[in-house]
Scaffold this active site. Sequence first.
Site, PDB file in Angstrom:
ATOM      1  N   GLN A   1      38.680  37.174  37.720  1.00 27.60           N
ATOM      2  CA  GLN A   1      37.787  37.309  36.566  1.00 27.60           C
ATOM      3  C   GLN A   1      36.460  37.971  36.930  1.00 27.60           C
ATOM      4  O   GLN A   1      35.740  38.451  36.048  1.00 27.60           O
ATOM      5  CB  GLN A   1      37.526  35.962  35.874  1.00 27.60           C
ATOM      6  CG  GLN A   1      36.852  34.908  36.706  1.00 27.60           C
ATOM      7  CD  GLN A   1      35.782  34.137  35.947  1.00 27.60           C
ATOM      8  OE1 GLN A   1      34.609  34.377  36.167  1.00 27.60           O
ATOM      9  NE2 GLN A   1      36.165  33.206  35.101  1.00 27.60           N
TER      10      GLN A   1
ATOM     11  N   SER B   1      33.640  33.280  31.022  1.00 26.23           N
ATOM     12  CA  SER B   1      33.162  33.768  32.314  1.00 26.23           C
ATOM     13  C   SER B   1      32.792  32.581  33.201  1.00 26.23           C
ATOM     14  O   SER B   1      33.661  31.793  33.571  1.00 26.23           O
ATOM     15  CB  SER B   1      31.986  34.731  32.106  1.00 26.23           C
ATOM     16  OG  SER B   1      31.645  35.370  33.302  1.00 26.23           O
TER      17      SER B   1
ATOM     18  N   GLN C   1      26.915  33.035  30.615  1.00 21.77           N
ATOM     19  CA  GLN C   1      25.550  33.504  30.814  1.00 21.77           C
ATOM     20  C   GLN C   1      25.004  34.148  29.546  1.00 21.77           C
ATOM     21  O   GLN C   1      25.712  34.831  28.821  1.00 21.77           O
ATOM     22  CB  GLN C   1      25.519  34.509  31.973  1.00 21.77           C
ATOM     23  CG  GLN C   1      24.157  34.645  32.608  1.00 21.77           C
ATOM     24  CD  GLN C   1      24.234  35.220  34.011  1.00 21.77           C
ATOM     25  OE1 GLN C   1      25.264  35.146  34.670  1.00 21.77           O
ATOM     26  NE2 GLN C   1      23.147  35.790  34.477  1.00 21.77           N
TER      27      GLN C   1
ATOM     28  N   ARG D   1      28.345  32.712  43.566  1.00 21.88           N
ATOM     29  CA  ARG D   1      28.863  33.731  42.653  1.00 21.88           C
ATOM     30  C   ARG D   1      27.723  34.565  42.070  1.00 21.88           C
ATOM     31  O   ARG D   1      27.779  35.789  42.016  1.00 21.88           O
ATOM     32  CB  ARG D   1      29.648  33.047  41.536  1.00 21.88           C
ATOM     33  CG  ARG D   1      30.308  33.982  40.512  1.00 21.88           C
ATOM     34  CD  ARG D   1      31.087  33.136  39.518  1.00 21.88           C
ATOM     35  NE  ARG D   1      31.856  33.903  38.538  1.00 21.88           N
ATOM     36  CZ  ARG D   1      31.430  34.226  37.323  1.00 21.88           C
ATOM     37  NH1 ARG D   1      30.203  33.854  36.941  1.00 21.88           N
ATOM     38  NH2 ARG D   1      32.187  34.900  36.496  1.00 21.88           N
TER      39      ARG D   1
ATOM     40  N   HIS E   1      31.997  41.930  35.312  1.00 22.40           N
ATOM     41  CA  HIS E   1      33.378  42.073  34.830  1.00 22.40           C
ATOM     42  C   HIS E   1      33.845  43.534  34.779  1.00 22.40           C
ATOM     43  O   HIS E   1      34.410  43.983  33.789  1.00 22.40           O
ATOM     44  CB  HIS E   1      33.549  41.397  33.460  1.00 22.40           C
ATOM     45  CG  HIS E   1      33.301  39.930  33.496  1.00 22.40           C
ATOM     46  ND1 HIS E   1      34.165  39.056  34.123  1.00 22.40           N
ATOM     47  CD2 HIS E   1      32.271  39.188  33.028  1.00 22.40           C
ATOM     48  CE1 HIS E   1      33.668  37.830  34.015  1.00 22.40           C
ATOM     49  NE2 HIS E   1      32.530  37.887  33.370  1.00 22.40           N
TER      50      HIS E   1
END
Length: 314
Positions: free
Chosen positions: A253, A95, A10, A120, A204
């Site tokens: 993750q 990611s 992203q 997600r 994260h």
Amino acid sequence: MTRAFLFPGQGSQIVGMGKDLADTFATARAVFQEVDDALSQKLSQLMWEGPEADLTLTENAQPALMATSLAVARVIEAETGKRLADLGVAVAGHSLGEYSALAAVGALTVSDTARLLKRRGQAMQKAVPLGTGAMAALLGVEISVAQEIAEAAAQGEVCDIANDNGGGQVVLSGTAGAIARAVAFAPTKGVKRALPLPVSAPFHCRLMQPAADTMSEALAEVAMVRPSLPVVINVTARPEQDTDKLRRSLVEQVTGRVRWNESISHMANVMGISQFVELGSGKVLTGLVKRIAKDATGLSISGPADIEAFLKTL
């Protein structure tokens, strides 16, 4: 030359990404159509026409970046008559890029990957109320010093290392107060620059646990097969092909650190990879490779001209 393929995360999204691929290659058009159908959404139209504010929304940016990366990958395969597994020895993604990597080497279908990334993005956005979390980039810092800053700034709140991107770039994630303290404290530890990041959620870090729980449920419902190449995963920075471990890593993750510096170092120094080829929008990962693996070459492929140039090197 030993080659690995990389898939961006992203922040690499831009209005218009993938349009020239779709205009030029039927293979690319098919990928974008498959993603649109899977999501029951005209995502490709949003990607190509905007508005930028809507494309930047996490739930749109994540599947959009994957679609662009997969379109590039599929065109390369169609034009060469070879699979990525015939052209490289490993893949890795930053990611959300890890999902793109898995789809590119056949572990997940494009449709399932699009739906997983949509979910997600929604789960990550919902995990923390807007304004209560934050992220900041520390530039010109060793990981050990960044850890000291995070621990000093926490003061009972959450301040985690989200990304170790290499080249002295470390990203912190946590509660807004803790991140503000980290930014203020960083110059006293010799950090060149400390910049709050314009993000909608603290990715994260431990605050993302509700999103990790959601992805655990979502991934349990999706078929995954052994990938045709090892995937160097974010949470361990090591190659993996076991589907149970890959599935678990995608859950971990969400709250875990993106060990990008270690991932590229392992590929270059242990796996002997000398060329890193970034597939998809932007050149962020190519820039990071140059800082981490100085003896390796980096190449980014996002449009038809890039693909044509790459084919001439094979």
